[in-house]
Enzyme design. Sequence first.
Site, mmCIF file in Angstrom:
data_model
loop_
_atom_site.group_PDB
_atom_site.id
_atom_site.type_symbol
_atom_site.label_atom_id
_atom_site.label_comp_id
_atom_site.label_asym_id
_atom_site.label_seq_id
_atom_site.Cartn_x
_atom_site.Cartn_y
_atom_site.Cartn_z
ATOM 1 N N GLY A 11 46.187 72.605 -17.085
ATOM 2 C CA GLY A 11 47.548 74.228 -16.797
ATOM 3 C C GLY A 11 47.288 75.348 -16.318
ATOM 4 O O GLY A 11 46.018 75.779 -16.733
ATOM 5 N N TYR A 12 48.339 76.015 -16.162
ATOM 6 C CA TYR A 12 47.620 77.607 -15.616
ATOM 7 C C TYR A 12 47.316 78.137 -17.128
ATOM 8 O O TYR A 12 46.003 78.779 -16.715
ATOM 9 C CB TYR A 12 49.213 78.124 -15.518
ATOM 10 C CG TYR A 12 49.068 79.569 -15.496
ATOM 11 C CD1 TYR A 12 50.439 80.210 -14.862
ATOM 12 C CD2 TYR A 12 48.343 80.226 -14.219
ATOM 13 C CE1 TYR A 12 50.198 81.725 -14.886
ATOM 14 C CE2 TYR A 12 48.175 81.680 -14.296
ATOM 15 C CZ TYR A 12 49.033 82.635 -14.495
ATOM 16 O OH TYR A 12 49.412 83.902 -14.250
ATOM 17 N N ASP A 32 44.850 65.917 -20.976
ATOM 18 C CA ASP A 32 46.263 66.366 -19.674
ATOM 19 C C ASP A 32 46.172 65.400 -19.194
ATOM 20 O O ASP A 32 45.941 64.529 -18.981
ATOM 21 C CB ASP A 32 45.340 67.538 -18.834
ATOM 22 C CG ASP A 32 46.387 68.396 -18.674
ATOM 23 O OD1 ASP A 32 46.276 69.699 -18.970
ATOM 24 O OD2 ASP A 32 47.494 67.484 -17.604
ATOM 25 N N PHE A 81 50.229 73.660 -25.977
ATOM 26 C CA PHE A 81 50.278 73.725 -24.424
ATOM 27 C C PHE A 81 51.408 73.212 -23.633
ATOM 28 O O PHE A 81 52.126 72.768 -22.324
ATOM 29 C CB PHE A 81 49.190 73.840 -23.191
ATOM 30 C CG PHE A 81 48.975 75.232 -23.390
ATOM 31 C CD1 PHE A 81 47.243 75.385 -23.879
ATOM 32 C CD2 PHE A 81 48.394 76.901 -23.964
ATOM 33 C CE1 PHE A 81 46.185 76.820 -24.186
ATOM 34 C CE2 PHE A 81 47.937 77.602 -23.243
ATOM 35 C CZ PHE A 81 46.508 78.146 -23.759
ATOM 36 N N TYR A 149 65.821 74.111 -21.982
ATOM 37 C CA TYR A 149 64.222 74.404 -22.109
ATOM 38 C C TYR A 149 64.100 74.927 -23.220
ATOM 39 O O TYR A 149 63.136 75.215 -24.323
ATOM 40 C CB TYR A 149 63.450 75.113 -20.867
ATOM 41 C CG TYR A 149 62.697 76.050 -21.069
ATOM 42 C CD1 TYR A 149 62.508 76.900 -21.079
ATOM 43 C CD2 TYR A 149 61.450 75.390 -21.287
ATOM 44 C CE1 TYR A 149 61.414 78.269 -21.618
ATOM 45 C CE2 TYR A 149 60.279 75.518 -21.941
ATOM 46 C CZ TYR A 149 60.347 77.169 -22.036
ATOM 47 O OH TYR A 149 58.970 78.318 -22.211
ATOM 48 N N PHE A 177 55.656 86.653 -23.306
ATOM 49 C CA PHE A 177 56.484 86.831 -22.216
ATOM 50 C C PHE A 177 56.490 86.058 -20.914
ATOM 51 O O PHE A 177 56.390 85.653 -20.250
ATOM 52 C CB PHE A 177 56.949 88.616 -22.362
ATOM 53 C CG PHE A 177 57.344 88.860 -22.896
ATOM 54 C CD1 PHE A 177 57.281 88.689 -24.610
ATOM 55 C CD2 PHE A 177 59.199 89.718 -23.265
ATOM 56 C CE1 PHE A 177 58.147 89.258 -25.760
ATOM 57 C CE2 PHE A 177 59.735 89.516 -24.578
ATOM 58 C CZ PHE A 177 59.626 89.301 -25.776
ATOM 59 N N ARG A 230 61.144 92.551 -17.069
ATOM 60 C CA ARG A 230 61.450 91.683 -17.503
ATOM 61 C C ARG A 230 59.125 92.492 -17.260
ATOM 62 O O ARG A 230 59.181 93.645 -17.360
ATOM 63 C CB ARG A 230 60.307 90.274 -16.783
ATOM 64 C CG ARG A 230 61.789 89.238 -15.781
ATOM 65 C CD ARG A 230 62.260 88.958 -16.715
ATOM 66 N NE ARG A 230 63.513 88.371 -17.025
ATOM 67 C CZ ARG A 230 64.290 88.475 -17.091
ATOM 68 N NH1 ARG A 230 64.976 89.570 -16.797
ATOM 69 N NH2 ARG A 230 65.430 87.642 -16.139
ATOM 70 N N GLY A 292 72.308 82.751 -15.131
ATOM 71 C CA GLY A 292 70.790 82.512 -16.564
ATOM 72 C C GLY A 292 70.335 83.858 -16.833
ATOM 73 O O GLY A 292 69.852 84.084 -17.628
HETATM 74 C C1 WQD Z 1 62.005 86.924 -12.786
HETATM 75 C C2 WQD Z 1 62.774 87.965 -12.619
HETATM 76 C C3 WQD Z 1 64.230 87.246 -11.742
HETATM 77 C C4 WQD Z 1 62.289 84.842 -8.219
HETATM 78 C C5 WQD Z 1 61.162 82.532 -16.416
HETATM 79 C C6 WQD Z 1 61.143 81.084 -17.905
HETATM 80 C C7 WQD Z 1 60.764 81.826 -18.624
HETATM 81 C C8 WQD Z 1 59.141 81.585 -18.447
HETATM 82 C C9 WQD Z 1 58.475 82.636 -17.340
HETATM 83 C C10 WQD Z 1 58.475 79.413 -19.456
HETATM 84 C C11 WQD Z 1 63.982 87.884 -12.633
HETATM 85 C C12 WQD Z 1 63.352 87.541 -9.909
HETATM 86 C C13 WQD Z 1 62.863 85.344 -9.038
HETATM 87 C C14 WQD Z 1 62.534 85.316 -6.963
HETATM 88 C C15 WQD Z 1 63.551 87.165 -8.033
HETATM 89 N N1 WQD Z 1 59.013 80.279 -18.213
HETATM 90 N N2 WQD Z 1 63.322 86.597 -9.471
HETATM 91 N N3 WQD Z 1 63.349 86.161 -6.936
HETATM 92 O O1 WQD Z 1 63.086 83.970 -15.630
HETATM 93 O O2 WQD Z 1 61.975 85.895 -16.449
HETATM 94 O O3 WQD Z 1 61.374 83.772 -16.645
HETATM 95 O O4 WQD Z 1 59.394 82.111 -16.158
HETATM 96 O O5 WQD Z 1 58.616 79.758 -20.232
HETATM 97 O O6 WQD Z 1 61.479 81.363 -19.967
HETATM 98 O O7 WQD Z 1 62.443 81.946 -17.883
HETATM 99 O O8 WQD Z 1 61.069 84.744 -14.802
HETATM 100 O O9 WQD Z 1 59.750 84.927 -13.137
HETATM 101 O O10 WQD Z 1 61.955 83.601 -12.461
HETATM 102 O O11 WQD Z 1 61.655 85.598 -12.773
HETATM 103 O O12 WQD Z 1 64.778 88.083 -8.262
HETATM 104 O O13 WQD Z 1 62.306 84.293 -5.649
HETATM 105 O O14 WQD Z 1 62.811 87.760 -11.195
HETATM 106 O O15 WQD Z 1 66.183 87.056 -11.136
HETATM 107 O O16 WQD Z 1 65.194 88.852 -12.585
HETATM 108 P P1 WQD Z 1 62.225 84.524 -16.023
HETATM 109 P P2 WQD Z 1 61.231 84.561 -13.226
#
Ligand code: WQD
Length: 338
Positions: A11-12, A32, A81, A149, A177, A230, A292
């Site tokens: 995976g990634y 995998d 993973f 999740y 993160f 983020r 969410g």
């Molecule tokens: C980041 C920001 C979106 C897409 C998720 C999972 C987390 C982890 C990482 C596994 C947010 C905004 C996004 C778009 C946007 N996965 N956005 N337009 O939600 O922080 O985390 O992925 O471990 O568990 O929850 O990451 O990249 O989806 O979003 O505005 O087309 O970008 O609203 O604010 P997130 P994300």
Amino acid sequence: MARILLTGGAGYIGSHTFVALRDAGHQVMILDNFSNSDPDVVGRLGRLVGEDVTVIEGSVLDADLLAQVFSAEAYDGVVHFAARKAVGESVANPLDYAQTNIGGLTALMQAMKAAGVWRLVFSSTATVYGEPKVFPLTEDMPLSHTSPYAFTKVTCEHILAQAAQADPWQIGVLRYFNPVGAHPSALIGEDPRGIPDNLMPYIAKVAMGELARLTVHGNDYDTPDGTCWRDYIHVMDLARAHVLSMEALLDGRAHVVNIGTGTPVSVLEMHSAYQDVVGRDLPHVIGPRRPGDVPRLYADPARAREVLGFEADFGLSDMCQSSWDWVQAQSAGWRFNR
Ligand code: WQD
């Protein structure tokens, strides 16, 4: 030199960690089932490490296969993973997420225990902090879940802590993160199926002309530019953190650490940084909030620095450049030049 098994290693994050562990001189095997990864990556991993890479194809839910795996090789440790990680998907499929993420961990740990393999690095996530009110996030903060999740990851962390009370487990929990970017060779990177949920791969497809525009999910949050913060971390930094984590376990040092940069980045800042790398405007519109989403998520990275000697090296433009190089290479068809 240690012998390490990576579940979900195609995976990634797993593929980048495979290369990082090999570069650090370790022997690495991959288990995998390719449920969320492309078998093509195995050939490209071989190009990166200069020899054929063998993958044990199968699921961590297969107890018989796990027994064979651990009887065939004497592993010094496992990096786990193999799990499902899409928040939205988990809401629609909570049972699948519980079975794969929780059942997969317990099946793996039972097989490891039977074989006397006690070192385990576990992929956790900042999502275990729920909807925090205090920043930056430190590892002693309470855990909660805002999705099935996240529930599976919180539950797994509790299972790991309880197991370590009962048996001589040496466990490293890495709370990722937001992993982004790709290997500098552009041979491996994030390869989501369908339309990406996550921000950077979505912007990358806009840059490639495969998607029309980025929709920014809300700009009325309590942040300087109104868009969510983020803590994006380059996948090469994250891979290196796994090497340091396993080496800490080999040295008898268990840990639970955040893996982030400590520097929050907004959606609009990410969009702007990617535009700078591509060298042209990337269309975007402001849309409604995404259910969410939390306004802010960013790490206090101090404990990883103290316990693992880990600090992120790469910055936002490195993350964007490596992503842009990767999607162009992928589109140019390296995949047909094995
Ligand atoms: C980041 C920001 C979106 C897409 C998720 C999972 C987390 C982890 C990482 C596994 C947010 C905004 C996004 C778009 C946007 N996965 N956005 N337009 O939600 O922080 O985390 O992925 O471990 O568990 O929850 O990451 O990249 O989806 O979003 O505005 O087309 O970008 O609203 O604010 P997130 P994300």
